[in-house]
Write a protein that holds these residues in place. Structure first.
Motif, short mmCIF file in Angstrom:
data_model
loop_
_atom_site.label_atom_id
_atom_site.label_comp_id
_atom_site.label_asym_id
_atom_site.label_seq_id
_atom_site.Cartn_x
_atom_site.Cartn_y
_atom_site.Cartn_z
N SER A 228 6.61 -11.90 17.43
CA SER A 228 7.41 -12.69 16.54
C SER A 228 7.83 -12.18 15.04
O SER A 228 6.82 -11.79 14.52
N ASP A 229 8.83 -12.56 14.64
CA ASP A 229 9.01 -12.22 13.19
C ASP A 229 8.03 -12.98 12.45
O ASP A 229 7.58 -12.12 11.39
N TRP A 230 7.64 -14.25 12.71
CA TRP A 230 6.44 -14.78 11.45
C TRP A 230 5.46 -14.17 11.82
O TRP A 230 4.53 -14.06 10.63
N GLN A 231 5.11 -13.51 12.67
CA GLN A 231 3.74 -12.77 12.80
C GLN A 231 3.65 -11.46 12.10
O GLN A 231 2.91 -11.21 11.47
N ALA A 232 4.98 -11.03 12.24
CA ALA A 232 5.25 -9.71 11.57
C ALA A 232 5.03 -9.96 9.89
O ALA A 232 4.34 -9.19 9.06
N ASP A 233 5.51 -10.99 9.64
CA ASP A 233 5.57 -11.52 7.97
C ASP A 233 4.32 -11.73 7.74
O ASP A 233 3.76 -11.45 6.60
N LEU A 234 3.57 -12.58 8.49
CA LEU A 234 2.18 -12.83 8.41
C LEU A 234 1.13 -11.66 8.15
O LEU A 234 0.53 -11.33 7.23
N LEU A 235 1.19 -10.72 9.04
CA LEU A 235 0.60 -9.48 8.85
C LEU A 235 0.94 -8.64 7.78
O LEU A 235 -0.07 -8.12 7.18
N ALA A 236 2.39 -8.74 7.63
CA ALA A 236 2.54 -7.82 6.25
C ALA A 236 1.87 -8.67 5.11
O ALA A 236 1.40 -7.86 4.34
N GLY A 237 1.87 -9.89 5.04
CA GLY A 237 1.08 -10.58 3.89
C GLY A 237 -0.20 -10.26 4.06
O GLY A 237 -1.01 -10.04 2.86
N LEU A 238 -0.94 -10.20 5.10
CA LEU A 238 -2.40 -9.91 5.10
C LEU A 238 -2.86 -8.60 4.49
O LEU A 238 -3.97 -8.33 4.13
N LEU A 239 -1.84 -7.64 4.74
CA LEU A 239 -2.15 -6.16 4.44
C LEU A 239 -1.53 -5.67 3.01
O LEU A 239 -1.82 -4.79 2.55
N LYS A 240 -0.96 -6.77 2.44
CA LYS A 240 -0.30 -6.45 1.25
C LYS A 240 -1.53 -6.18 0.24
O LYS A 240 -2.67 -6.79 0.37
N GLY A 241 -1.26 -5.23 -0.59
CA GLY A 241 -2.35 -4.43 -1.52
C GLY A 241 -3.34 -3.88 -0.86
O GLY A 241 -4.27 -3.42 -1.79
N GLN A 242 -3.62 -3.72 0.28
CA GLN A 242 -4.63 -2.70 0.85
C GLN A 242 -3.75 -1.55 1.67
O GLN A 242 -2.87 -1.65 2.29
N PRO A 243 -4.39 -0.29 0.90
CA PRO A 243 -3.73 0.96 1.89
C PRO A 243 -4.07 0.94 3.35
O PRO A 243 -5.32 0.85 3.57
N ALA A 244 -2.90 0.44 4.09
CA ALA A 244 -3.25 0.43 5.62
C ALA A 244 -2.24 1.02 6.39
O ALA A 244 -1.13 1.26 5.79
N HIS A 245 -2.60 1.37 7.57
CA HIS A 245 -1.41 1.77 8.49
C HIS A 245 -1.67 0.97 9.79
O HIS A 245 -2.54 0.80 10.51
N VAL A 246 -0.43 0.42 10.39
CA VAL A 246 -0.40 -0.29 11.63
C VAL A 246 0.02 0.60 12.55
O VAL A 246 1.09 1.37 12.49
N ASN A 247 -0.73 0.73 13.51
CA ASN A 247 -0.48 1.30 14.82
C ASN A 247 0.30 0.43 15.88
O ASN A 247 -0.72 -0.43 16.48
#
Ligand code: SAH
Length: 350
Positions: free
Chosen positions: A264-283
């Motif tokens: 769901s959208d809220w999980q995408a937003d939460l995930l984006a928040g978690l990874l903010k500021g770290q060089p990451a790549h989501v597969n």
């Protein structure tokens, strides 16, 4: 029985010195083993009496091909190997433009209990020795004739739950006299054993660490992955950030998209928040349906990807290879276990 193939060249050198052999024996035998010699008697530059002595004291691992399936669509080959003790494991050879990649197993079964994964259904039977992980690369290359240039530790098992043997395997496969596969061509995937991620950071290897995240919130992640119940997402992220700080290597996060569970959208937003500021790549991985599981693939993969990207997180959708041949994690072994009645006690379906 001594497992020579799990030894580094240095260890092999002292082994042969103790046998009263010259120093160069170690390199000779190392070369034979890493090129896939299936018996000591083919080692033509080794004296006959030493060949015999080794055959009596050492186990020479060479898995048999129990099944082999080749995709008509993309040339992916899936191997089901039978090990010396009758247990079976899998490897998948994938052909990409950037080279041939082998996905290897590191345990017979798995104890992690992720609910969407076929590998864990019967629990863990045993760890693989370094030689048995290496054999998958040696013999897949030998059988297919394809030069393997990349390795992903994403087959059956949890690599960080077999830490010492996996590290030893990495050292062996990296040896210039062996398969000589560079660390930057190796990915190791973990369900998130934080203490071991911290320990791996100590070794400062230049491999790519993939973390199977699958959910950004503790409720969902604990439901999908029992490993999260003891150590939540926040602590996992702490280890990931510190891993990057110490190794300089960007982490890749795996996220299997499951219908109505983590898409769901809220999980995408939460995930984006978690990874903010770290060089990451989501597969983002389209879920492979496992027969025993009620979980279904999500239809929102593209939306989820766009939502992440719009918040500055790099996300790609994993291309599916070999879907006509049960090519995902643990599926072929599972099938074999169900069909096989000839090896009671080994690989039984629970
Ligand atoms: N134990 C390690 C590596 C093995 S699994 C780990 O957990 O990372 C390799 C990847 O495949 C992991 O991200 C795992 O979560 C994922 N996976 C397992 N079963 C899957 C399925 N049915 N569909 C999609 N991905 C799956």
């Amino acid at each position: 029985m001594i497992d020579l193939k799990s030894m580094t060249q240095e260890e092999m050198t002292s082994f042969f010195q103790e046998l009263g052999q010259p120093k160069f024996r170690a390199k000779q035998v190392f070369l034979w083993l890493h090129r896939g010699a299936a018996s000591f008697s083919e080692m033509s530059n080794i004296p006959k009496n030493l060949q015999q002595q080794l055959a009596q004291t050492c186990r020479l691992t060479a898995p048999e091909i129990e099944r082999k399936q080749e995709s008509k669509m993309d040339g992916t080959i899936k191997y089901l190997w039978r090990l010396w003790d009758g247990n079976c494991i899998e490897s998948v050879l994938m052909r990409y433009r950037h080279g041939n990649t082998l996905c290897v197993s590191c345990q017979v079964g798995c104890n992690m209990g992720c609910v969407f994964c076929a590998s864990t259904l019967g629990g863990k039977v045993r760890d693989l020795a370094p030689s048995e992980i290496l054999d998958q690369v040696i013999f897949a290359q030998k059988d297919s004739g394809a030069q393997i240039s990349n390795i992903v530790m994403m087959g059956i098992g949890e690599p960080l739950d077999n830490f010492e043997n996996v590290l030893r395997f990495l050292e062996l496969v990296n040896d210039p006299d062996g398969l000589n596969i560079g660390m930057r061509h190796i990915s190791l995937s973990t369900c998130g054993l934080v203490n071991k991620i911290d320990k791996l950071a100590d070794s400062a290897l230049q491999l790519t660490l993939s973390v199977s995240l699958h959910a950004p919130d503790d409720e969902t992640r604990s439901r999908l992955m029992p490993v999260n119940r003891a150590v939540g997402v926040e602590r996992l992220m702490e280890s990931c950030r510190s891993y990057f700080a110490r190794t300089g290597r960007r982490i890749s996060y795996e996220y299997a998209m499951i219908d109505g569970v983590n898409d769901s959208d809220w999980q995408a937003d939460l995930l984006a928040g978690l990874l903010k500021g770290q060089p990451a790549h989501v597969n983002l991985i389209p879920l492979n349906h496992v027969e025993e599981s009620p979980l279904k693939p999500s239809h929102r993969v593209r939306q989820f990807q766009q939502r992440l990207e719009s918040q500055g997180v790099t996300a790609t959708v994993r291309r599916k290879l070999g879907s006509d041949i049960d090519a995902s994690c643990g599926q072929l072994r599972r099938k074999q276990m169900k069909e096989s009645t000839s090896h009671p006690g080994k690989d039984e379906v629970p």
